[in-house]
Design a protein around this motif. Structure first.
Motif, PDB file in Angstrom:
ATOM      1  N   ASP A  95       0.848  -1.204   0.000  1.00 11.26           N
ATOM      2  CA  ASP A  95       0.000   0.000   0.000  1.00 11.26           C
ATOM      3  C   ASP A  95       0.879   1.248   0.000  1.00 11.26           C
ATOM      4  O   ASP A  95       0.589   2.244   0.658  1.00 11.26           O
ATOM      5  CB  ASP A  95      -0.941  -0.027   1.213  1.00 11.26           C
ATOM      6  CG  ASP A  95      -2.050   1.018   1.102  1.00 11.26           C
ATOM      7  OD1 ASP A  95      -2.304   1.487  -0.027  1.00 11.26           O
ATOM      8  OD2 ASP A  95      -2.642   1.356   2.135  1.00 11.26           O
ATOM      9  N   ASN A 131      -1.263   8.260  -9.096  1.00  8.64           N
ATOM     10  CA  ASN A 131      -1.302   7.314  -7.975  1.00  8.64           C
ATOM     11  C   ASN A 131      -2.363   6.244  -8.181  1.00  8.64           C
ATOM     12  O   ASN A 131      -2.313   5.198  -7.548  1.00  8.64           O
ATOM     13  CB  ASN A 131      -1.579   8.057  -6.658  1.00  8.64           C
ATOM     14  CG  ASN A 131      -2.972   8.661  -6.642  1.00  8.64           C
ATOM     15  OD1 ASN A 131      -3.350   9.386  -7.550  1.00  8.64           O
ATOM     16  ND2 ASN A 131      -3.744   8.341  -5.626  1.00  8.64           N
ATOM     17  N   ALA A 132      -3.325   6.500  -9.062  1.00  5.46           N
ATOM     18  CA  ALA A 132      -4.399   5.524  -9.273  1.00  5.46           C
ATOM     19  C   ALA A 132      -4.041   4.515 -10.359  1.00  5.46           C
ATOM     20  O   ALA A 132      -4.436   3.353 -10.281  1.00  5.46           O
ATOM     21  CB  ALA A 132      -5.693   6.244  -9.642  1.00  5.46           C
ATOM     22  N   LEU A 133      -3.269   4.939 -11.348  1.00  5.25           N
ATOM     23  CA  LEU A 133      -3.001   4.099 -12.519  1.00  5.25           C
ATOM     24  C   LEU A 133      -1.524   3.776 -12.714  1.00  5.25           C
ATOM     25  O   LEU A 133      -1.184   2.839 -13.432  1.00  5.25           O
ATOM     26  CB  LEU A 133      -3.483   4.822 -13.794  1.00  5.25           C
ATOM     27  CG  LEU A 133      -4.947   5.240 -13.815  1.00  5.25           C
ATOM     28  CD1 LEU A 133      -5.218   6.160 -15.001  1.00  5.25           C
ATOM     29  CD2 LEU A 133      -5.840   4.004 -13.876  1.00  5.25           C
ATOM     30  N   ILE A 158       2.839   0.562  -9.939  1.00  2.00           N
ATOM     31  CA  ILE A 158       1.475   0.487  -9.398  1.00  2.00           C
ATOM     32  C   ILE A 158       0.661  -0.477 -10.248  1.00  2.00           C
ATOM     33  O   ILE A 158       0.680  -0.383 -11.481  1.00  2.00           O
ATOM     34  CB  ILE A 158       0.824   1.886  -9.399  1.00  2.00           C
ATOM     35  CG1 ILE A 158       1.430   2.714  -8.254  1.00  2.00           C
ATOM     36  CG2 ILE A 158      -0.701   1.799  -9.281  1.00  2.00           C
ATOM     37  CD1 ILE A 158       0.928   4.128  -8.172  1.00  2.00           C
ATOM     38  N   SER A 207      -3.128  -1.445 -10.513  1.00  2.00           N
ATOM     39  CA  SER A 207      -4.540  -1.286 -10.182  1.00  2.00           C
ATOM     40  C   SER A 207      -5.301  -2.345 -10.959  1.00  2.00           C
ATOM     41  O   SER A 207      -5.022  -2.562 -12.136  1.00  2.00           O
ATOM     42  CB  SER A 207      -5.020   0.104 -10.638  1.00  2.00           C
ATOM     43  OG  SER A 207      -5.273   0.948  -9.557  1.00  2.00           O
ATOM     44  N   HIS A 240      -9.003   5.908  -4.658  1.00  2.00           N
ATOM     45  CA  HIS A 240      -7.641   6.439  -4.598  1.00  2.00           C
ATOM     46  C   HIS A 240      -7.617   7.958  -4.782  1.00  2.00           C
ATOM     47  O   HIS A 240      -6.693   8.515  -5.385  1.00  2.00           O
ATOM     48  CB  HIS A 240      -6.724   5.748  -5.620  1.00  2.00           C
ATOM     49  CG  HIS A 240      -6.945   4.269  -5.682  1.00  2.00           C
ATOM     50  ND1 HIS A 240      -6.714   3.448  -4.597  1.00  2.00           N
ATOM     51  CD2 HIS A 240      -7.430   3.468  -6.665  1.00  2.00           C
ATOM     52  CE1 HIS A 240      -7.041   2.210  -4.921  1.00  2.00           C
ATOM     53  NE2 HIS A 240      -7.486   2.192  -6.171  1.00  2.00           N
ATOM     54  N   THR A 272     -10.951   0.453  -7.595  1.00  2.00           N
ATOM     55  CA  THR A 272     -10.026  -0.618  -8.000  1.00  2.00           C
ATOM     56  C   THR A 272      -9.357  -1.175  -6.747  1.00  2.00           C
ATOM     57  O   THR A 272      -9.366  -0.542  -5.689  1.00  2.00           O
ATOM     58  CB  THR A 272      -8.902  -0.150  -8.959  1.00  2.00           C
ATOM     59  OG1 THR A 272      -7.931   0.610  -8.217  1.00  2.00           O
ATOM     60  CG2 THR A 272      -9.420   0.663 -10.114  1.00  2.00           C
ATOM     61  N   ARG A 289      -5.644  -1.912  -5.515  1.00  2.00           N
ATOM     62  CA  ARG A 289      -4.358  -1.372  -5.974  1.00  2.00           C
ATOM     63  C   ARG A 289      -3.224  -1.931  -5.136  1.00  2.00           C
ATOM     64  O   ARG A 289      -3.179  -1.734  -3.928  1.00  2.00           O
ATOM     65  CB  ARG A 289      -4.374   0.152  -5.866  1.00  2.00           C
ATOM     66  CG  ARG A 289      -3.065   0.812  -6.329  1.00  2.00           C
ATOM     67  CD  ARG A 289      -3.071   2.311  -6.069  1.00  2.00           C
ATOM     68  NE  ARG A 289      -3.028   2.596  -4.638  1.00  2.00           N
ATOM     69  CZ  ARG A 289      -3.149   3.799  -4.094  1.00  2.00           C
ATOM     70  NH1 ARG A 289      -3.326   4.850  -4.870  1.00  2.00           N
ATOM     71  NH2 ARG A 289      -3.090   3.976  -2.781  1.00  2.00           N
ATOM     72  N   SER A 341       0.657  -1.429  -4.727  1.00  2.00           N
ATOM     73  CA  SER A 341       1.675  -0.446  -5.126  1.00  2.00           C
ATOM     74  C   SER A 341       2.990  -0.824  -4.454  1.00  2.00           C
ATOM     75  O   SER A 341       3.035  -1.127  -3.266  1.00  2.00           O
ATOM     76  CB  SER A 341       1.223   0.957  -4.740  1.00  2.00           C
ATOM     77  OG  SER A 341       0.802   1.010  -3.394  1.00  2.00           O
TER      78      SER A 341
END
Ligand code: PMP
Length: 407
Positions: free
Chosen positions: A29, A176-178, A335, A337, A364, A378, A380, A382
């Protein structure tokens, strides 16, 4: 895998030895926050045990020591991102506060009704909402450059948005999401060709990429300490000196003034003009320790190792039936997702937690990204420099187990 010293690095992070639900912790995370090495924890503890006092105002020994450590950390940040001067490094609470500061100082001074601010479709809420607030206050207009289904900026569409009303481009360096890494060099060149300044949101990029603000020629760069293996509650606003000089202060109070009378106050020079009140002294020192630690490993080596982790994880994930990766940009950081058929991301997160695996499930802080893919959330995973291929195996086995359990 390369001979990256991951075992030594792991030994520097005490929390990685924790057991979660009787299983070894698999901490994935990192895009929410990274764990802290002993060097950071000890630097904070040492300051409070031996050197702590309020800074800048004191003539006594502890105040001098504390000030020296605080300002030394500023120097470390300056060198880490290759800023030209320590005056260009402003300590703030985090990336969020940095964007708000720019919006309310640079923005209020330079952006008027009918002017335009360009962002992208993959921004974190903290690079959307402050601009919406500014638009409400001023009558300016927010323009959003679209992305494609891979999660990549549609560059031509971005360029087409730049015009003589554009006053600022504010773009995430790495999503940060993808995981998408944006073509920031091109973005900056295109904006500068039209005289438009560029702010980069580096909150996600900074732990993964070597950042050189002079080579990038960005006008502002913002990031948070907690995603860089440093403490939470501390972050950095980099701005070109000339821009910062011209901006009005953000908050008023102690430390940011030269003189105060009831008739009129005058402001301190940079960087103090933007640092009102007693700052987060210990966590600035902790951030300096994080940077020393990272320099000892090398950002290029970290980037190479994380690229291997991402490639391995992607390859494994692609082999799982019913798993869909969200965000498949050609330029991408560490990352992953994803969504699973019939299993809500929150259930994935909860069930993986029972195996000791920490991932994040949710939007996110990028709800428009979820809307774009027409999904609520999603899952995720990371990765950070202390993660291993073996941990990815544990994650993938956990996901496969889930899919089997749900039939
Ligand atoms: N931008 C991006 C891309 C981020 O990933 C984050 C943190 N998740 C932020 C901004 C905001 O950072 P903070 O919450 O530390 O202020």
């Amino acid at each position: 895998m390369t001979n990256f010293p991951v075992a030594d690095i792991r030994a520097d992070f005490p929390i990685l030895a924790e057991k979660i639900r009787n299983k070894p912790l698999v901490y994935l995370d990192n895009a929410a926050s990274c764990q802290k090495p002993n060097a950071v924890i000890d630097s904070i503890s040492h300051l409070y045990r031996h050197d702590y006092a309020n800074i800048h105002r004191g003539v006594h020994t502890l105040s001098v020591r504390s000030t020296d450590k605080f300002e030394a950390a500023r120097g470390k940040v300056r060198a880490f991102i290759n800023a030209a001067s320590h005056k260009e490094i402003i300590f703030v609470r985090g990336a969020t506060e940095a964007v708000n500061l720019i919006a309310q100082t640079f923005g209020r001074a330079n952006i008027k009704a009918g002017d335009e601010i360009v962002i992208t479709a993959m921004e974190h809420h903290s690079n959307i909402v402050p601009w919406q607030m500014l638009c409400e206050q001023t009558g300016a207009v927010l323009r959003v450059a679209p992305m494609n289904v891979q999660g990549e900026l549609i560059y031509e569409a971005f360029e087409a948005l730049l015009n003589d009303k554009t006053r600022l481009v504010a773009v995430v360096h790495m999503s940060n999401a993808l995981g998408t890494i944006n073509p920031v060099q091109n973005i900056i060149a295109a904006a500068h060709a039209k005289g438009i300044p560029v702010m980069l949101d580096g909150a996600q990029a900074i732990p993964h990429l070597a950042v050189d603000v002079q080579a990038l020629d960005c006008d502002f760069y913002v990031f948070s300490g907690h995603k860089l293996y440093g403490p939470s509650g501390i972050g950095v606003l980099y701005g070109k000196q000339a821009l910062l000089e011209a901006m009005p202060p953000y908050q008023g109070g102690g430390d940011m003034i030269k003189t105060v009378s009831f008739e009129k106050s005058t402001y301190a020079g940079l960087p103090h003009k933007f640092e009102a009140g007693t700052p987060n002294i210990a966590d600035v020192v902790g951030l300096g320790a994080a940077i020393d630690y990272l320099n000892g490993i090398g950002m290029a080596a970290i980037a190479d190792y994380e690229a291997e982790l991402l490639a391995y994880a992607t390859e494994q994930a692609q082999q799982i039936n019913g798993l869909r990766i969200i965000g498949e940009a050609a330029e991408k950081g560490a990352i992953l997702s994803f969504v699973l058929d019939r299993i809500h991301p929150h259930d994935i997160g909860t069930m993986l937690d029972s195996l000791g695996i920490a991932i994040r499930a949710g939007h996110h802080c990028a709800m428009p990204v979820m809307d774009f893919y027409q999904i609520p959330a999603t899952a995720r995973a990371s990765f950070a420099m202390y993660n291993t291929k073996e941990e990815i195996d544990v994650l993938m086995a956990g996901i496969k187990g889930l899919i089997e359990a749900f039939g």
